[in-house]
Design a protein around this motif. Structure first.
Motif, PDB file in Angstrom:
ATOM      1  N   GLY A  16       0.825  -1.211   0.000  1.00  0.00           N
ATOM      2  CA  GLY A  16       0.000   0.000   0.000  1.00  0.00           C
ATOM      3  C   GLY A  16       0.851   1.249   0.000  1.00  0.00           C
ATOM      4  O   GLY A  16       0.574   2.206  -0.728  1.00  0.00           O
ATOM      5  N   LEU A  17       1.898   1.258   0.822  1.00  0.00           N
ATOM      6  CA  LEU A  17       2.802   2.401   0.880  1.00  0.00           C
ATOM      7  C   LEU A  17       3.523   2.585  -0.454  1.00  0.00           C
ATOM      8  O   LEU A  17       3.645   3.704  -0.961  1.00  0.00           O
ATOM      9  CB  LEU A  17       3.804   2.218   2.017  1.00  0.00           C
ATOM     10  N   GLY A  19       2.470   1.664  -3.367  1.00  0.00           N
ATOM     11  CA  GLY A  19       1.496   2.170  -4.332  1.00  0.00           C
ATOM     12  C   GLY A  19       1.232   3.653  -4.145  1.00  0.00           C
ATOM     13  O   GLY A  19       1.125   4.406  -5.112  1.00  0.00           O
ATOM     14  N   ALA A  20       1.137   4.092  -2.879  1.00  0.00           N
ATOM     15  CA  ALA A  20       0.876   5.509  -2.597  1.00  0.00           C
ATOM     16  C   ALA A  20       2.055   6.394  -3.003  1.00  0.00           C
ATOM     17  O   ALA A  20       1.860   7.547  -3.380  1.00  0.00           O
ATOM     18  CB  ALA A  20       0.568   5.694  -1.113  1.00  0.00           C
ATOM     19  N   LEU A  21       3.262   5.859  -2.942  1.00  0.00           N
ATOM     20  CA  LEU A  21       4.453   6.640  -3.291  1.00  0.00           C
ATOM     21  C   LEU A  21       4.943   6.370  -4.712  1.00  0.00           C
ATOM     22  O   LEU A  21       5.991   6.864  -5.109  1.00  0.00           O
ATOM     23  CB  LEU A  21       5.576   6.355  -2.290  1.00  0.00           C
TER      24      LEU A  21
END
Length: 169
Positions: A16-17, A19-21
């Protein structure tokens, strides 16, 4: 709760991290490579006679015309990459200049690094490193924080509003 649950949660958080970055990789690549080309293009334009002389010494045909094309492509292309405008097209054009550099100015260093016979490794051959980053931009695009992405969203939104209605099949 199984022993694998904390691992699954950690993997999920990590993914998730990431993907967010994910927007950072193309943005930072464009900024760094774009700035490098902007400055080298500006230097070639400011010292145009030296650029023509260098191209002549390398045996590049029509050195004055090619020097003008390359210097302006690097200068304006660097700015376009920084902004994320026409990224794939500009990156492809700049990539072609790196292919020429590997075939002329950096040929001996590149071939020695490729064979493992010189002191330099492939990562020491700057045109090859730039070529790899440019190839990545050509294939994967400018990322979400770019004028290209903004234009795509705008064109998709305005195109959908004006598209003729198609009855469902």
């Amino acid at each position: 709760m199984s022993a694998a649950d904390p691992v699954r949660r950690a993997v999920g958080l990590g993914l998730g991290l990431a993907g967010a970055l994910g927007f950072l990789a193309p943005l930072l690549t464009r900024l760094v490579i774009g700035q490098a080309f902007f400055f080298t293009g500006r230097g070639k334009i400011q010292n145009f006679a030296n650029t023509v002389s260098f191209f002549t010494d390398l045996g590049i045909p029509m050195p004055e015309l090619n020097a003008a094309i390359v210097s302006h492509l690097e200068y304006y292309g660097g700015m376009a990459l920084i902004a994320g405008l026409l990224t794939r097209i500009v990156a492809a054009g700049l990539l072609s200049t790196k292919v020429v550099a590997l075939m002329t100015a950096d040929k001996e260093t590149f071939l020695a690094a490729l064979k493992g016979t010189g002191e330099a490794t492939l990562t020491d051959v700057t045109p090859l490193v730039y070529l790899m980053f440019l190839l990545w931009l050509v294939l994967f695009g400018p990322g979400a924080l770019s004028i290209d992405a903004l234009l795509k969203r705008w064109l998709t939104k305005s195109g959908a509003a004006h598209a003729p209605a198609v009855p469902p099949a």
